[in-house]
Write a protein that holds these residues in place. Structure first.
Motif, PDB file in Angstrom:
ATOM      1  N   GLU A 220       0.808  -1.216   0.000  1.00 28.61           N
ATOM      2  CA  GLU A 220       0.000   0.000   0.000  1.00 28.61           C
ATOM      3  C   GLU A 220       0.842   1.266   0.000  1.00 28.61           C
ATOM      4  O   GLU A 220       0.429   2.298  -0.563  1.00 28.61           O
ATOM      5  CB  GLU A 220      -0.937  -0.011   1.216  1.00 28.61           C
ATOM      6  N   GLU A 221       2.030   1.224   0.612  1.00 32.22           N
ATOM      7  CA  GLU A 221       2.834   2.446   0.703  1.00 32.22           C
ATOM      8  C   GLU A 221       3.756   2.654  -0.495  1.00 32.22           C
ATOM      9  O   GLU A 221       4.289   3.745  -0.681  1.00 32.22           O
ATOM     10  CB  GLU A 221       3.662   2.448   1.998  1.00 32.22           C
ATOM     11  N   LEU A 222       3.949   1.628  -1.327  1.00 30.31           N
ATOM     12  CA  LEU A 222       4.876   1.767  -2.451  1.00 30.31           C
ATOM     13  C   LEU A 222       4.503   2.888  -3.426  1.00 30.31           C
ATOM     14  O   LEU A 222       5.394   3.624  -3.880  1.00 30.31           O
ATOM     15  CB  LEU A 222       5.007   0.436  -3.188  1.00 30.31           C
ATOM     16  N   PRO A 223       3.222   3.068  -3.766  1.00 30.96           N
ATOM     17  CA  PRO A 223       2.897   4.196  -4.656  1.00 30.96           C
ATOM     18  C   PRO A 223       3.277   5.553  -4.065  1.00 30.96           C
ATOM     19  O   PRO A 223       3.658   6.467  -4.810  1.00 30.96           O
ATOM     20  CB  PRO A 223       1.382   4.061  -4.841  1.00 30.96           C
ATOM     21  N   LEU A 224       3.179   5.706  -2.752  1.00 35.52           N
ATOM     22  CA  LEU A 224       3.604   6.963  -2.125  1.00 35.52           C
ATOM     23  C   LEU A 224       5.096   7.163  -2.331  1.00 35.52           C
ATOM     24  O   LEU A 224       5.545   8.269  -2.665  1.00 35.52           O
ATOM     25  CB  LEU A 224       3.273   6.955  -0.638  1.00 35.52           C
ATOM     26  N   PHE A 225       5.886   6.111  -2.129  1.00 36.73           N
ATOM     27  CA  PHE A 225       7.327   6.229  -2.332  1.00 36.73           C
ATOM     28  C   PHE A 225       7.631   6.646  -3.769  1.00 36.73           C
ATOM     29  O   PHE A 225       8.485   7.510  -4.015  1.00 36.73           O
ATOM     30  CB  PHE A 225       8.024   4.903  -2.025  1.00 36.73           C
ATOM     31  N   ALA A 226       6.940   6.014  -4.730  1.00 39.34           N
ATOM     32  CA  ALA A 226       7.172   6.350  -6.130  1.00 39.34           C
ATOM     33  C   ALA A 226       6.798   7.798  -6.421  1.00 39.34           C
ATOM     34  O   ALA A 226       7.511   8.504  -7.154  1.00 39.34           O
ATOM     35  CB  ALA A 226       6.386   5.396  -7.027  1.00 39.34           C
ATOM     36  N   ARG A 227       5.693   8.242  -5.835  1.00 43.63           N
ATOM     37  CA  ARG A 227       5.259   9.622  -6.034  1.00 43.63           C
ATOM     38  C   ARG A 227       6.276  10.606  -5.472  1.00 43.63           C
ATOM     39  O   ARG A 227       6.641  11.594  -6.129  1.00 43.63           O
ATOM     40  CB  ARG A 227       3.901   9.826  -5.378  1.00 43.63           C
ATOM     41  N   VAL A 228       6.736  10.355  -4.263  1.00 43.18           N
ATOM     42  CA  VAL A 228       7.709  11.255  -3.635  1.00 43.18           C
ATOM     43  C   VAL A 228       9.002  11.265  -4.446  1.00 43.18           C
ATOM     44  O   VAL A 228       9.605  12.318  -4.683  1.00 43.18           O
ATOM     45  CB  VAL A 228       7.988  10.825  -2.184  1.00 43.18           C
ATOM     46  N   ASN A 229       9.436  10.094  -4.885  1.00 36.14           N
ATOM     47  CA  ASN A 229      10.655  10.004  -5.678  1.00 36.14           C
ATOM     48  C   ASN A 229      10.532  10.836  -6.956  1.00 36.14           C
ATOM     49  O   ASN A 229      11.456  11.578  -7.316  1.00 36.14           O
ATOM     50  CB  ASN A 229      10.935   8.542  -6.021  1.00 36.14           C
ATOM     51  N   ASP A 230       9.382  10.735  -7.627  1.00 35.60           N
ATOM     52  CA  ASP A 230       9.180  11.506  -8.860  1.00 35.60           C
ATOM     53  C   ASP A 230       9.156  13.004  -8.572  1.00 35.60           C
ATOM     54  O   ASP A 230       9.744  13.801  -9.322  1.00 35.60           O
ATOM     55  CB  ASP A 230       7.872  11.083  -9.533  1.00 35.60           C
ATOM     56  N   ASP A 231       8.469  13.387  -7.496  1.00 35.20           N
ATOM     57  CA  ASP A 231       8.390  14.811  -7.142  1.00 35.20           C
ATOM     58  C   ASP A 231       9.779  15.390  -6.872  1.00 35.20           C
ATOM     59  O   ASP A 231      10.116  16.482  -7.356  1.00 35.20           O
ATOM     60  CB  ASP A 231       7.515  15.006  -5.896  1.00 35.20           C
ATOM     61  N   LEU A 232      10.570  14.669  -6.099  1.00 36.67           N
ATOM     62  CA  LEU A 232      11.889  15.184  -5.731  1.00 36.67           C
ATOM     63  C   LEU A 232      12.844  15.172  -6.926  1.00 36.67           C
ATOM     64  O   LEU A 232      13.673  16.078  -7.078  1.00 36.67           O
ATOM     65  CB  LEU A 232      12.454  14.363  -4.574  1.00 36.67           C
ATOM     66  N   ALA A 233      12.731  14.155  -7.775  1.00 38.95           N
ATOM     67  CA  ALA A 233      13.569  14.121  -8.976  1.00 38.95           C
ATOM     68  C   ALA A 233      13.240  15.298  -9.888  1.00 38.95           C
ATOM     69  O   ALA A 233      14.143  15.942 -10.451  1.00 38.95           O
ATOM     70  CB  ALA A 233      13.379  12.801  -9.710  1.00 38.95           C
ATOM     71  N   ALA A 234      11.947  15.599 -10.037  1.00 43.72           N
ATOM     72  CA  ALA A 234      11.537  16.721 -10.875  1.00 43.72           C
ATOM     73  C   ALA A 234      12.029  18.052 -10.319  1.00 43.72           C
ATOM     74  O   ALA A 234      12.316  18.985 -11.081  1.00 43.72           O
ATOM     75  CB  ALA A 234      10.016  16.744 -11.011  1.00 43.72           C
ATOM     76  N   ALA A 235      12.158  18.127  -8.983  1.00 42.29           N
ATOM     77  CA  ALA A 235      12.634  19.353  -8.337  1.00 42.29           C
ATOM     78  C   ALA A 235      14.157  19.401  -8.257  1.00 42.29           C
ATOM     79  O   ALA A 235      14.715  20.382  -7.746  1.00 42.29           O
ATOM     80  CB  ALA A 235      12.038  19.467  -6.936  1.00 42.29           C
ATOM     81  N   GLY A 236      14.820  18.351  -8.723  1.00 40.43           N
ATOM     82  CA  GLY A 236      16.274  18.331  -8.708  1.00 40.43           C
ATOM     83  C   GLY A 236      16.872  18.087  -7.333  1.00 40.43           C
ATOM     84  O   GLY A 236      18.024  18.450  -7.078  1.00 40.43           O
ATOM     85  N   VAL A 237      16.112  17.471  -6.426  1.00 38.88           N
ATOM     86  CA  VAL A 237      16.601  17.201  -5.069  1.00 38.88           C
ATOM     87  C   VAL A 237      17.427  15.920  -5.085  1.00 38.88           C
ATOM     88  O   VAL A 237      16.934  14.863  -5.499  1.00 38.88           O
ATOM     89  CB  VAL A 237      15.427  17.059  -4.076  1.00 38.88           C
ATOM     90  N   PRO A 238      18.688  15.973  -4.644  1.00 45.72           N
ATOM     91  CA  PRO A 238      19.548  14.792  -4.677  1.00 45.72           C
ATOM     92  C   PRO A 238      19.275  13.847  -3.505  1.00 45.72           C
ATOM     93  O   PRO A 238      19.802  14.016  -2.409  1.00 45.72           O
ATOM     94  CB  PRO A 238      20.959  15.390  -4.590  1.00 45.72           C
ATOM     95  N   MET A 239      18.446  12.876  -3.723  1.00 45.61           N
ATOM     96  CA  MET A 239      18.181  11.855  -2.709  1.00 45.61           C
ATOM     97  C   MET A 239      17.711  10.601  -3.423  1.00 45.61           C
ATOM     98  O   MET A 239      17.394  10.631  -4.607  1.00 45.61           O
ATOM     99  CB  MET A 239      17.149  12.316  -1.690  1.00 45.61           C
ATOM    100  N   SER A 240      17.688   9.477  -2.674  1.00 41.20           N
ATOM    101  CA  SER A 240      17.347   8.203  -3.287  1.00 41.20           C
ATOM    102  C   SER A 240      16.404   7.395  -2.411  1.00 41.20           C
ATOM    103  O   SER A 240      16.375   7.567  -1.182  1.00 41.20           O
ATOM    104  CB  SER A 240      18.623   7.369  -3.531  1.00 41.20           C
TER     105      SER A 240
END
Length: 205
Positions: free
Chosen positions: A88-108
């Motif tokens: 259930e939480e995996l889509p949230l992780f994917a969403r956050v990852n996409d948001d931060l990647a689009a904002a250029g935030v360096p994290m994984s």
């Protein structure tokens, strides 16, 4: 099981409920036993602890270690396909990852699958459109393809090293490799925002 029954089971030489309750009537005695019974049962690595290193493989057989992520914040998630809150939480992780990647935030993000068939776990992620880095137990073929001096962990060894007691468990690790937050159970958007803040990452639900 309540505390008197647990203690009676652990310490049968107390020989009877009457003697047991006589001991339990002493407040300091209760407190001391409670501490002793729980001292070695920490739920997971605690905030402020260094994140233990590991060596696992991705679906392509590439070796992945914790050191590969040093220098940027990391969200490390222990999961399994049979675990409903994990799924259930995996889509949230994917969403956050996409948001931060689009904002250029360096994290994984890194998903550590727990002792399942690599093919089944990777297929599940693909079917759910979860495009996050994930590591697994190496297959026999992957081990044979690696150099003889490459030492790999088993995923269960990694879970023990991180003292994982429940699934899912998520570790928020800062750029220096220090655990700053631990979430046992499904991560909500609000908890995600707060935990990311602890590793210097700003995200709004």
């Amino acid at each position: 099981m309540n505390l008197p029954r647990l203690l009676y089971w652990l310490f049968p030489r107390l020989t009877g409920p009457s003697r047991l309750h006589a001991h339990l009537a002493r407040g300091p005695f209760i407190l001391l036993l409670a501490v002793l019974l729980t001292a070695g049962v920490a739920l997971a690595q605690q905030p402020g602890d260094p994140a233990p290193d590991f060596s696992l493989v991705d679906q392509n057989g590439n070796v992945v270690t914790l050191d590969d992520f040093r220098g940027a914040p990391l969200v490390l998630n222990m999961w399994a396909t049979w675990c409903p809150p994990c799924r259930e939480e995996l889509p949230l992780f994917a969403r956050v990852n996409d948001d931060l990647a689009a904002a250029g935030v360096p994290m994984s993000f890194l998903l550590v699958n727990s002792n399942e068939s690599q093919n089944a776990a990777a297929t599940f992620l693909a079917e759910q459109n979860i495009d996050l880095p994930a590591v697994f137990d190496a297959t026999r073929e992957q081990r044979q393809a690696l150099a003889e001096d490459v030492r790999l962990d088993q995923t269960l060894d990694v879970l023990r090293r991180y003292r994982v007691r429940g699934m899912p468990t998520t570790f928020f690790i800062d750029a220096d490799g220090i655990v700053r937050q631990v979430a046992v159970g499904m991560v909500t958007p609000q908890a995600m925002a707060q935990s990311l803040d602890s590793i210097g990452v700003v995200w709004q639900p």
